[in-house]
Scaffold this motif. Structure first.
Motif, PDB file in Angstrom:
ATOM      1  N   GLY A 268       0.749  -1.236   0.015  1.00 65.21           N
ATOM      2  CA  GLY A 268      -0.136   0.033  -0.156  1.00 65.21           C
ATOM      3  C   GLY A 268       0.989   1.290  -0.065  1.00 65.21           C
ATOM      4  O   GLY A 268       0.612   2.130  -0.771  1.00 65.21           O
ATOM      5  N   ASP A 269       1.903   1.327   0.825  1.00 65.35           N
ATOM      6  CA  ASP A 269       2.814   2.244   0.947  1.00 65.35           C
ATOM      7  C   ASP A 269       3.496   2.570  -0.483  1.00 65.35           C
ATOM      8  O   ASP A 269       3.768   3.676  -0.879  1.00 65.35           O
ATOM      9  CB  ASP A 269       3.663   2.241   1.924  1.00 65.35           C
ATOM     10  CG  ASP A 269       3.126   2.874   3.264  1.00 65.35           C
ATOM     11  OD1 ASP A 269       1.972   3.586   3.312  1.00 65.35           O
ATOM     12  OD2 ASP A 269       3.573   2.658   4.477  1.00 65.35           O
ATOM     13  N   GLN A 270       3.931   1.355  -0.977  1.00 67.64           N
ATOM     14  CA  GLN A 270       4.585   1.440  -2.253  1.00 67.64           C
ATOM     15  C   GLN A 270       3.806   2.183  -3.276  1.00 67.64           C
ATOM     16  O   GLN A 270       4.372   2.988  -3.831  1.00 67.64           O
ATOM     17  CB  GLN A 270       5.170   0.123  -2.806  1.00 67.64           C
ATOM     18  CG  GLN A 270       6.221  -0.263  -3.584  1.00 67.64           C
ATOM     19  CD  GLN A 270       6.456  -1.602  -3.785  1.00 67.64           C
ATOM     20  OE1 GLN A 270       5.520  -2.377  -3.618  1.00 67.64           O
ATOM     21  NE2 GLN A 270       7.666  -1.983  -4.265  1.00 67.64           N
ATOM     22  N   GLU A 271       2.600   1.708  -3.474  1.00 70.92           N
ATOM     23  CA  GLU A 271       1.768   2.271  -4.241  1.00 70.92           C
ATOM     24  C   GLU A 271       1.345   3.789  -4.124  1.00 70.92           C
ATOM     25  O   GLU A 271       1.489   4.657  -4.937  1.00 70.92           O
ATOM     26  CB  GLU A 271       0.324   1.571  -4.309  1.00 70.92           C
ATOM     27  CG  GLU A 271      -0.231   1.138  -5.479  1.00 70.92           C
ATOM     28  CD  GLU A 271      -1.449   0.184  -5.231  1.00 70.92           C
ATOM     29  OE1 GLU A 271      -2.540   0.980  -5.202  1.00 70.92           O
ATOM     30  OE2 GLU A 271      -1.668  -1.040  -5.147  1.00 70.92           O
ATOM     31  N   ARG A 272       1.442   4.221  -2.891  1.00 75.38           N
ATOM     32  CA  ARG A 272       1.261   5.683  -2.443  1.00 75.38           C
ATOM     33  C   ARG A 272       2.403   6.395  -2.871  1.00 75.38           C
ATOM     34  O   ARG A 272       2.282   7.439  -3.767  1.00 75.38           O
ATOM     35  CB  ARG A 272       1.030   5.766  -0.999  1.00 75.38           C
ATOM     36  CG  ARG A 272      -0.394   5.586  -0.487  1.00 75.38           C
ATOM     37  CD  ARG A 272      -0.230   6.099   0.931  1.00 75.38           C
ATOM     38  NE  ARG A 272      -1.637   5.299   1.316  1.00 75.38           N
ATOM     39  CZ  ARG A 272      -1.556   4.278   2.146  1.00 75.38           C
ATOM     40  NH1 ARG A 272      -0.539   3.514   2.427  1.00 75.38           N
ATOM     41  NH2 ARG A 272      -3.110   3.745   2.281  1.00 75.38           N
ATOM     42  N   LEU A 273       3.551   5.916  -2.933  1.00 70.87           N
ATOM     43  CA  LEU A 273       4.935   6.276  -3.430  1.00 70.87           C
ATOM     44  C   LEU A 273       4.890   6.530  -4.766  1.00 70.87           C
ATOM     45  O   LEU A 273       5.402   7.385  -5.448  1.00 70.87           O
ATOM     46  CB  LEU A 273       6.024   5.929  -2.737  1.00 70.87           C
ATOM     47  CG  LEU A 273       6.161   6.315  -1.047  1.00 70.87           C
ATOM     48  CD1 LEU A 273       7.293   5.499  -0.482  1.00 70.87           C
ATOM     49  CD2 LEU A 273       5.880   7.514  -0.805  1.00 70.87           C
ATOM     50  N   PHE A 274       4.488   5.370  -5.533  1.00 74.92           N
ATOM     51  CA  PHE A 274       4.401   5.688  -6.957  1.00 74.92           C
ATOM     52  C   PHE A 274       3.565   6.594  -7.436  1.00 74.92           C
ATOM     53  O   PHE A 274       3.928   7.667  -8.339  1.00 74.92           O
ATOM     54  CB  PHE A 274       3.964   4.210  -7.610  1.00 74.92           C
ATOM     55  CG  PHE A 274       4.981   3.105  -7.717  1.00 74.92           C
ATOM     56  CD1 PHE A 274       6.010   3.504  -8.509  1.00 74.92           C
ATOM     57  CD2 PHE A 274       4.964   2.009  -7.183  1.00 74.92           C
ATOM     58  CE1 PHE A 274       7.073   2.472  -8.826  1.00 74.92           C
ATOM     59  CE2 PHE A 274       6.072   0.830  -7.316  1.00 74.92           C
ATOM     60  CZ  PHE A 274       6.987   1.315  -8.083  1.00 74.92           C
ATOM     61  N   GLY A 275       2.465   6.721  -6.767  1.00 74.47           N
ATOM     62  CA  GLY A 275       1.454   7.796  -6.850  1.00 74.47           C
ATOM     63  C   GLY A 275       2.137   9.410  -6.703  1.00 74.47           C
ATOM     64  O   GLY A 275       1.832  10.206  -7.257  1.00 74.47           O
ATOM     65  N   TYR A 276       2.632   9.322  -5.550  1.00 74.04           N
ATOM     66  CA  TYR A 276       3.066  10.718  -5.151  1.00 74.04           C
ATOM     67  C   TYR A 276       4.322  11.162  -6.070  1.00 74.04           C
ATOM     68  O   TYR A 276       4.417  12.303  -6.216  1.00 74.04           O
ATOM     69  CB  TYR A 276       3.582  10.441  -3.476  1.00 74.04           C
ATOM     70  CG  TYR A 276       4.122  11.647  -2.667  1.00 74.04           C
ATOM     71  CD1 TYR A 276       3.079  12.640  -2.761  1.00 74.04           C
ATOM     72  CD2 TYR A 276       5.011  11.716  -2.008  1.00 74.04           C
ATOM     73  CE1 TYR A 276       2.892  13.680  -2.086  1.00 74.04           C
ATOM     74  CE2 TYR A 276       5.292  12.986  -1.233  1.00 74.04           C
ATOM     75  CZ  TYR A 276       3.984  14.004  -1.268  1.00 74.04           C
ATOM     76  OH  TYR A 276       4.125  15.135  -0.411  1.00 74.04           O
ATOM     77  N   LEU A 277       5.008  10.248  -6.680  1.00 75.04           N
ATOM     78  CA  LEU A 277       5.923  10.804  -7.732  1.00 75.04           C
ATOM     79  C   LEU A 277       5.415  11.675  -8.757  1.00 75.04           C
ATOM     80  O   LEU A 277       6.192  12.781  -9.053  1.00 75.04           O
ATOM     81  CB  LEU A 277       6.556   9.512  -8.455  1.00 75.04           C
ATOM     82  CG  LEU A 277       7.733   8.737  -7.753  1.00 75.04           C
ATOM     83  CD1 LEU A 277       8.258   7.707  -8.450  1.00 75.04           C
ATOM     84  CD2 LEU A 277       8.794   9.653  -7.492  1.00 75.04           C
ATOM     85  N   GLU A 278       4.115  11.101  -9.102  1.00 71.81           N
ATOM     86  CA  GLU A 278       3.685  12.118 -10.067  1.00 71.81           C
ATOM     87  C   GLU A 278       2.449  13.212  -9.635  1.00 71.81           C
ATOM     88  O   GLU A 278       1.744  13.443 -10.578  1.00 71.81           O
ATOM     89  CB  GLU A 278       3.067  11.021 -11.237  1.00 71.81           C
ATOM     90  CG  GLU A 278       4.128  10.146 -11.747  1.00 71.81           C
ATOM     91  CD  GLU A 278       3.629   9.323 -12.842  1.00 71.81           C
ATOM     92  OE1 GLU A 278       3.484   9.565 -14.039  1.00 71.81           O
ATOM     93  OE2 GLU A 278       3.457   8.005 -12.711  1.00 71.81           O
ATOM     94  N   GLY A 279       2.513  13.172  -8.469  1.00 80.11           N
ATOM     95  CA  GLY A 279       1.600  14.239  -8.113  1.00 80.11           C
ATOM     96  C   GLY A 279       0.447  13.398  -7.505  1.00 80.11           C
ATOM     97  O   GLY A 279       0.589  12.972  -6.327  1.00 80.11           O
ATOM     98  N   GLY A 280      -0.777  13.738  -7.966  1.00 72.96           N
ATOM     99  CA  GLY A 280      -1.959  13.079  -7.578  1.00 72.96           C
ATOM    100  C   GLY A 280      -2.107  12.279  -6.279  1.00 72.96           C
ATOM    101  O   GLY A 280      -1.527  12.532  -5.202  1.00 72.96           O
ATOM    102  N   GLY A 281      -2.739  11.010  -6.511  1.00 74.30           N
ATOM    103  CA  GLY A 281      -3.036  10.004  -5.641  1.00 74.30           C
ATOM    104  C   GLY A 281      -2.586   8.947  -5.687  1.00 74.30           C
ATOM    105  O   GLY A 281      -1.572   8.708  -6.361  1.00 74.30           O
ATOM    106  N   ARG A 282      -3.190   7.879  -5.124  1.00 76.26           N
ATOM    107  CA  ARG A 282      -2.629   6.532  -5.209  1.00 76.26           C
ATOM    108  C   ARG A 282      -2.865   6.170  -6.960  1.00 76.26           C
ATOM    109  O   ARG A 282      -3.541   6.592  -7.417  1.00 76.26           O
ATOM    110  CB  ARG A 282      -3.316   5.464  -4.552  1.00 76.26           C
ATOM    111  CG  ARG A 282      -2.742   5.058  -3.239  1.00 76.26           C
ATOM    112  CD  ARG A 282      -3.483   4.137  -2.525  1.00 76.26           C
ATOM    113  NE  ARG A 282      -5.123   4.129  -2.788  1.00 76.26           N
ATOM    114  CZ  ARG A 282      -5.930   3.229  -2.665  1.00 76.26           C
ATOM    115  NH1 ARG A 282      -5.531   1.940  -2.455  1.00 76.26           N
ATOM    116  NH2 ARG A 282      -7.247   3.495  -2.811  1.00 76.26           N
TER     117      ARG A 282
END
Ligand code: TRP
Ligand code: SF4
Length: 401
Positions: free
Chosen positions: A229-243
């Motif tokens: 879950g955290d990994q997914e969040r951080l993938f999302g955070y890289l590009e802005g938005g959300g998960r």
């Protein structure tokens, strides 16, 4: 699942494949099947979006297409090849995405108006035809694939798929306190990695540095210390938005030049100016002998200009360098006749296609094998697509128990 290692592409089953498909598309697929996890889809539903009234040929064309793919060297042990309608998840995803897809996005896809004008003998004012780019987006997003090898004509469709993915992520990927949770996840990476992640993220977001984005993704992939879950969040955070629920796919343009047709124009499907992969050697010979040449060479002793001759274009695509030089010089000096010039080209193409034709024959004689390859491909594809649909249904609120 690493979307950057996943490839999806598709082809409509509307006739046998020719040399243009081989050099323009299939050869690169054959290469990619060893480097990526590949999903190659015979898009029979797409064929229905325009040819809904002539469905009788679709099943045969689909089998034919599978044989041509296999002949070209697509290997069922390396790639998943399957028929779109045998993976109903594409249809479900299409339906679910239709809920969030603005009509105006579909109406402004260039092929919508263009094809309607081109195909005036059939009524393309249909719901299915309007939604066709969304169906293509579903083909891609069902596998959360990052890489889509296509020709330049398809770029607007891939862009459209990216827009749809982004909208989906924006609508459903956000969670309360996303930023706080993402920042907490960064701290869990450990001191060194979290510093690196933050600076790569900054380079990407402030300078658009794609290398930084890729490095950061690679960094996340190797993390054992954080939850998925955290990994997914951080993938999302890289590009802005959300998960990041549905990663945005990228088009991969093939750099091979267009193979010209027998008349010098584009080699087009089902036109008489194509050499099909399964043309017999006699057909190949006959077609090339019939090819027009430089109109200035009325008589054998008239010098010609290769750049005005479709045979010369084919030499450049299929013959060795020394043969090309021989043809060029012989043409300009009237040292060779046109039939003489065509002879090594005929040989080159026969030789090039011989191994494909041998493979094709094996599959032609064994249609059950082709069917079972397609069935197995569909099974694998469904396994992957099902996982995406669990995520999508849940995100949209369809988590019934
Ligand atoms: N629309 C593409 C074409 O006409 C075919 C296609 C359908 C496709 N689904 C796809 C291509 C998914 C790439 C990915 O050529
Ligand atoms: Fe074309 Fe060859 Fe004839 Fe020249 S000699 S016109 S290149 S076929």
């Amino acid at each position: 699942m690493d979307s950057q290692r996943r490839v999806v592409s598709g082809m409509r089953p509307n006739g046998r494949l020719h040399l243009g498909h081989y050099h323009g598309v299939l050869k690169s697929w054959v290469k990619m099947q060893h480097e990526y996890q590949c999903f190659f889809c015979i898009v029979d539903w797409h064929a229905l979006t325009t040819d809904y009234a002539s469905g009788a040929e679709i099943a045969r064309n689909a089998q034919d297409m599978a044989v041509d793919w296999l002949a070209a060297g697509i290997s069922p042990s390396s790639a998943n090849l399957f028929i779109q309608s045998q993976v109903p998840e594409h249809a479900e995803l299409h339906l679910l995405l239709s809920m969030i897809c603005p009509l105006s996005w579909l109406e402004r896809v260039p092929s919508y108006k263009e094809l309607q004008l081109d195909a005036q003998h059939k009524d393309l004012g249909t719901y299915g035809f309007l939604g066709y780019p969304l169906l293509q987006a579903a083909d891609i997003l069902a596998y959360r694939a990052g890489v889509v090898p296509v020709g330049a004509d398809q770029l607007p469709h891939i862009e459209f798929a990216r827009d749809v993915a982004r909208r989906f992520n924006h609508l459903y990927g956000s969670e309360e306190d996303f930023e706080l949770k993402a920042e907490a996840a960064i701290r869990k990476l450990g001191k060194k990695s979290s510093k690196l992640y933050s600076s790569l993220r900054k380079s990407y977001q402030e300078q658009g540095d794609l290398d930084a984005l890729n490095t950061a993704r690679a960094l996340l992939k190797d993390q054992q210390t954080i939850t998925i879950g955290d990994q997914e969040r951080l993938f999302g955070y890289l590009e802005g938005g959300g998960r990041l629920l549905l990663p945005e796919p990228q088009a991969l343009l093939s750099d091979t030049p267009k193979v010209s047709g027998l008349d010098g124009g584009k080699m087009a499907k089902s036109a008489s100016n194509s050499i099909f992969l399964r043309d017999t050697p006699a057909e190949i010979e006959e077609k090339i002998k019939r090819m027009p040449t430089d109109p200035a060479r009325v008589h054998r002793h008239d010098p010609g200009e290769p750049t005005r001759c479709p045979v010369w274009q084919m030499h450049q695509a299929h013959s060795a360098e020394d043969v090309c030089q021989w043809a060029e010089q012989g043409c300009r000096s009237a040292g060779i006749g046109c039939l003489e010039c065509k002879a090594p080209l005929i040989e080159a193409i026969k030789t090039e296609l011989a191994p494909l034709q041998e493979r094709a024959q094996d599959y032609e004689q064994n249609p059950d094998l082709v069917r079972s390859i397609l069935a197995e491909g569909a099974e694998h594809a469904r396994d992957e697509a099902r996982e995406t649909l669990v995520v999508v249904r849940q995100a949209m609120g369809l988590n019934h128990r």
